[in-house]
Design an enzyme around this catalytic site. Structure first.
Site, short mmCIF file in Angstrom:
data_model
loop_
_atom_site.label_atom_id
_atom_site.label_comp_id
_atom_site.label_asym_id
_atom_site.label_seq_id
_atom_site.Cartn_x
_atom_site.Cartn_y
_atom_site.Cartn_z
N GLU A 92 0.81 -1.21 0.00
CA GLU A 92 0.00 0.00 0.00
C GLU A 92 0.85 1.27 0.00
O GLU A 92 2.02 1.27 0.39
CB GLU A 92 -0.94 -0.01 1.20
CG GLU A 92 -0.17 -0.05 2.49
CD GLU A 92 -1.05 -0.38 3.69
OE1 GLU A 92 -2.08 -1.06 3.51
OE2 GLU A 92 -0.69 0.05 4.79
N CYS A 105 3.65 8.26 1.46
CA CYS A 105 4.17 7.24 2.36
C CYS A 105 4.24 5.94 1.57
O CYS A 105 3.21 5.46 1.08
CB CYS A 105 3.20 7.12 3.55
SG CYS A 105 3.59 5.78 4.68
N CYS A 112 6.22 -7.78 6.82
CA CYS A 112 7.40 -7.38 7.59
C CYS A 112 7.76 -8.51 8.54
O CYS A 112 6.87 -9.15 9.12
CB CYS A 112 7.12 -6.10 8.38
SG CYS A 112 8.57 -5.48 9.27
N CYS A 116 6.32 -6.46 15.22
CA CYS A 116 5.84 -5.55 16.27
C CYS A 116 4.38 -5.87 16.55
O CYS A 116 3.58 -5.99 15.62
CB CYS A 116 6.01 -4.09 15.84
SG CYS A 116 7.71 -3.70 15.41
N CYS A 119 1.30 -3.68 15.19
CA CYS A 119 1.35 -3.27 13.78
C CYS A 119 0.69 -4.33 12.90
O CYS A 119 1.06 -5.50 12.96
CB CYS A 119 2.80 -3.04 13.37
SG CYS A 119 3.00 -2.80 11.59
N GLY A 162 6.60 -2.67 5.82
CA GLY A 162 7.94 -3.22 5.77
C GLY A 162 8.97 -2.40 6.51
O GLY A 162 8.73 -1.27 6.93
N GLU A 163 10.14 -3.01 6.69
CA GLU A 163 11.25 -2.35 7.37
C GLU A 163 12.28 -1.94 6.31
O GLU A 163 12.97 -2.79 5.75
CB GLU A 163 11.85 -3.33 8.40
CG GLU A 163 13.19 -2.93 8.96
CD GLU A 163 13.24 -1.49 9.53
OE1 GLU A 163 12.27 -1.05 10.17
OE2 GLU A 163 14.26 -0.83 9.30
N SER A 192 12.17 5.52 7.91
CA SER A 192 11.74 5.16 9.26
C SER A 192 12.20 3.73 9.55
O SER A 192 11.96 2.83 8.75
CB SER A 192 10.21 5.25 9.34
OG SER A 192 9.75 4.85 10.60
N SER A 215 11.63 4.35 15.20
CA SER A 215 10.36 4.03 15.88
C SER A 215 10.69 3.45 17.24
O SER A 215 11.04 2.28 17.37
CB SER A 215 9.57 3.03 15.04
OG SER A 215 9.26 3.60 13.80
N LEU A 216 10.57 4.29 18.26
CA LEU A 216 11.04 3.88 19.59
C LEU A 216 9.91 3.20 20.38
O LEU A 216 10.05 2.06 20.81
CB LEU A 216 11.55 5.13 20.32
CG LEU A 216 12.65 4.92 21.33
CD1 LEU A 216 13.87 4.26 20.70
CD2 LEU A 216 13.04 6.26 21.97
N HIS A 217 8.85 3.90 20.62
CA HIS A 217 7.62 3.39 21.30
C HIS A 217 7.80 2.98 22.76
O HIS A 217 6.82 2.88 23.49
CB HIS A 217 6.99 2.22 20.54
CG HIS A 217 6.77 2.48 19.10
ND1 HIS A 217 6.15 3.61 18.63
CD2 HIS A 217 7.11 1.76 17.99
CE1 HIS A 217 6.10 3.57 17.31
NE2 HIS A 217 6.68 2.47 16.90
N ASN A 291 -3.31 3.40 16.24
CA ASN A 291 -4.52 2.93 15.57
C ASN A 291 -4.72 1.47 15.96
O ASN A 291 -3.84 0.65 15.67
CB ASN A 291 -4.34 3.01 14.05
CG ASN A 291 -4.48 4.43 13.55
OD1 ASN A 291 -5.55 5.01 13.58
ND2 ASN A 291 -3.35 4.99 13.12
N CYS A 334 -0.26 2.13 8.88
CA CYS A 334 0.59 0.99 8.56
C CYS A 334 -0.11 -0.37 8.38
O CYS A 334 -0.51 -0.99 9.36
CB CYS A 334 1.61 0.88 9.68
SG CYS A 334 3.02 -0.06 9.21
N1 SAH Z 1 9.20 -0.56 9.73
C1 SAH Z 1 9.43 0.82 9.85
C2 SAH Z 1 8.60 1.67 8.91
C3 SAH Z 1 7.18 1.22 8.69
S1 SAH Z 1 6.11 1.38 10.08
C4 SAH Z 1 9.25 1.27 11.29
O1 SAH Z 1 8.76 0.48 12.08
O2 SAH Z 1 9.62 2.39 11.59
C5 SAH Z 1 5.84 3.15 10.10
C6 SAH Z 1 5.43 3.69 11.45
O3 SAH Z 1 4.09 3.28 11.76
C7 SAH Z 1 6.31 3.20 12.57
O4 SAH Z 1 6.65 4.27 13.42
C8 SAH Z 1 5.40 2.22 13.26
O5 SAH Z 1 5.76 1.99 14.58
C9 SAH Z 1 4.06 2.90 13.11
N2 SAH Z 1 2.91 2.03 13.36
C10 SAH Z 1 2.77 0.73 13.10
N3 SAH Z 1 1.56 0.28 13.47
C11 SAH Z 1 0.91 1.33 13.98
C12 SAH Z 1 -0.38 1.51 14.54
N4 SAH Z 1 -1.22 0.51 14.64
N5 SAH Z 1 -0.72 2.75 14.97
C13 SAH Z 1 0.15 3.79 14.86
N6 SAH Z 1 1.37 3.69 14.34
C14 SAH Z 1 1.76 2.47 13.90
FE1 SF4 Z 2 7.59 -3.92 10.65
FE2 SF4 Z 2 7.57 -1.30 11.23
FE3 SF4 Z 2 5.35 -2.79 11.50
FE4 SF4 Z 2 7.37 -3.14 13.19
S1 SF4 Z 2 6.13 -1.28 12.95
S2 SF4 Z 2 6.22 -4.78 12.18
S3 SF4 Z 2 9.11 -2.83 11.85
S4 SF4 Z 2 6.40 -2.35 9.60
#
Ligand code: SAH
Ligand code: SF4
Length: 354
Positions: A92, A105, A112, A116, A119, A162-163, A192, A215-217, A291, A334
């Site tokens: 997408e 984006c 991926c 996580c 995600c 994806g990463e 990212s 992406s720290l979280h 989300n 995402c």
């Molecule tokens: N894999 C990379 C880039 C793709 S994800 C990464 O993880 O950074 C892009 C961003 O969307 C990341 O910051 C990820 O943590 C965030 N993300 C993933 N799932 C999400 C969700 N359900 N709600 C909000 N942000 C989310």
């Molecule tokens: Fe992959 Fe980024 Fe989603 Fe983590 S947040 S599963 S690294 S796409």
């Protein structure tokens, strides 16, 4: 020697285009390249080329992506595509128009492998790396759409599925194509990453001044191990050291992404831990309420909590902004459109068809 017959249109590099047109004068190669990257039109519309050549390009350089679904929200300011690739994988792309910029984006992998928990892409598992052409073509389609909307794509964020740093070579080649051939400023390209340390080190030594978002979280290993499993391989101290090396090598600002999860990482203690590391690295923090996804139903932090968290960071001298939550009615977060399309196609009707 690659098989030129199976090259997709934007996987083809200039040398391969020249090989494809080796019976033509060089200026024809220039005209075709110009048509692909400046005009961004179908070969049929490259009126400077003779008809036979247009037909050859159409036939020998097919597009890589076919539209599987397209939806808009925010009164047309957010456009999201679900694409089917040649092998049936789905990816997408989201285009977002703001007052001062238009950002696309893009995805870099189908699925991926990082897993996580929160995600949707991670929940779906890994498919494969996208090719250079599949990455670049997402930007081309977004640019065509932006043109129709009387806008211009100014920014690209590698924050789709994806990463990116797990697909480094294709990412790097795509970045070079976007910068060199599509003329996008490298400073307007943001990669990212979930925190792949070897990839951060490679990026630190790249010559292009792209932006890096991590992406720290979570800013303690216990919570981050749980939310972002790759943290077990590259724990926070290792990741921070890589960020320092990156800053030393690049002299570029770093940003942190933090999806605010209700009751999980949005407490004063979380803000204090995040502020410590962000302050040390002079990083900007982007906050976004989570989300909810099918595999992780915890809600995003409510508005009040988001503002409190942002203010707690600011009080500690950390620059923090809340990202506008674009396209929530079309699941423009995402991996969510694909998850929704697979689970319940009817859900797509919520968005306005275009
Ligand atoms: N894999 C990379 C880039 C793709 S994800 C990464 O993880 O950074 C892009 C961003 O969307 C990341 O910051 C990820 O943590 C965030 N993300 C993933 N799932 C999400 C969700 N359900 N709600 C909000 N942000 C989310
Ligand atoms: Fe992959 Fe980024 Fe989603 Fe983590 S947040 S599963 S690294 S796409």
């Amino acid at each position: 020697m690659p098989d030129l017959n199976v090259l997709t249109r934007y996987d083809c590099d200039r040398d391969q285009l020249a090989a494809l047109l080796d019976d033509q004068p060089t200026y024809r190669v220039d005209q075709a390249w110009h048509g692909l990257y400046q005009l961004r039109c179908e070969p049929d519309d490259m009126t400077s080329l003779p008809m036979a050549l247009r037909e050859q390009l159409t036939h020998q350089l097919p597009l890589a992506l076919a539209v599987a679904a397209r939806s808009t929200s925010d009164e047309g300011a957010t456009i999201k595509w679900l694409w089917t690739c040649g092998d049936g994988s789905q990816i997408e792309t989201v285009l977002m128009h703001y007052d001062d910029r238009s950002t696309v984006c893009v995805s870099t992998q189908s699925g991926c492998a990082m897993g996580c928990r929160f995600c949707a892409t991670g929940q779906a598992g890994y498919g494969r790396n996208l090719s250079v052409g599949e990455i670049v073509e997402q930007v081309i389609h977004a640019q065509q759409q932006a043109g129709a909307d009387h806008r211009r794509v100014s920014n690209v964020v590698f924050m789709g599925m994806g990463e990116p740093l797990a697909n480094f070579d294709q990412l790097d080649a795509a970045v070079r194509r976007l910068h060199g051939d599509l003329g996008l400023s490298a400073r307007h390209l943001t990669i990212s990453t979930v925190g792949l340390v070897p990839g951060i080190d490679r990026l630190a030594h790249s010559d292009l001044p792209v932006n890096l978002a991590v992406s720290l979280h979570a800013a303690n290993d216990t919570l981050r191990d749980e939310l972002v499993p790759i943290n077990r391989r590259y724990p926070l101290a290792t990741l921070e050291a890589a960020c320092v090396r990156y800053l030393d090598a690049k002299g570029r600002r770093l940003s942190f992404e933090w999806a605010l999860i209700d009751g999980v990482n949005d407490q004063p203690r979380d803000a204090a831990e995040l502020a410590d590391i962000a302050y040390r690295l002079r990083a900007h923090v982007n906050l976004i309420p989570l989300n909810p996804t099918p595999g992780y139903l915890t809600q995003g932090t409510p508005r009040r909590g988001v503002v409190d968290f942002r203010d707690a960071l600011r009080e500690r001298g950390v620059r923090a902004t809340v990202r506008q939550n674009r396209g929530t009615d079309i699941d423009a977060a995402c991996g969510q459109l694909r998850a929704t399309a697979e689970a319940a196609p009817v859900a797509l009707r919520r968005s306005r068809p275009t």
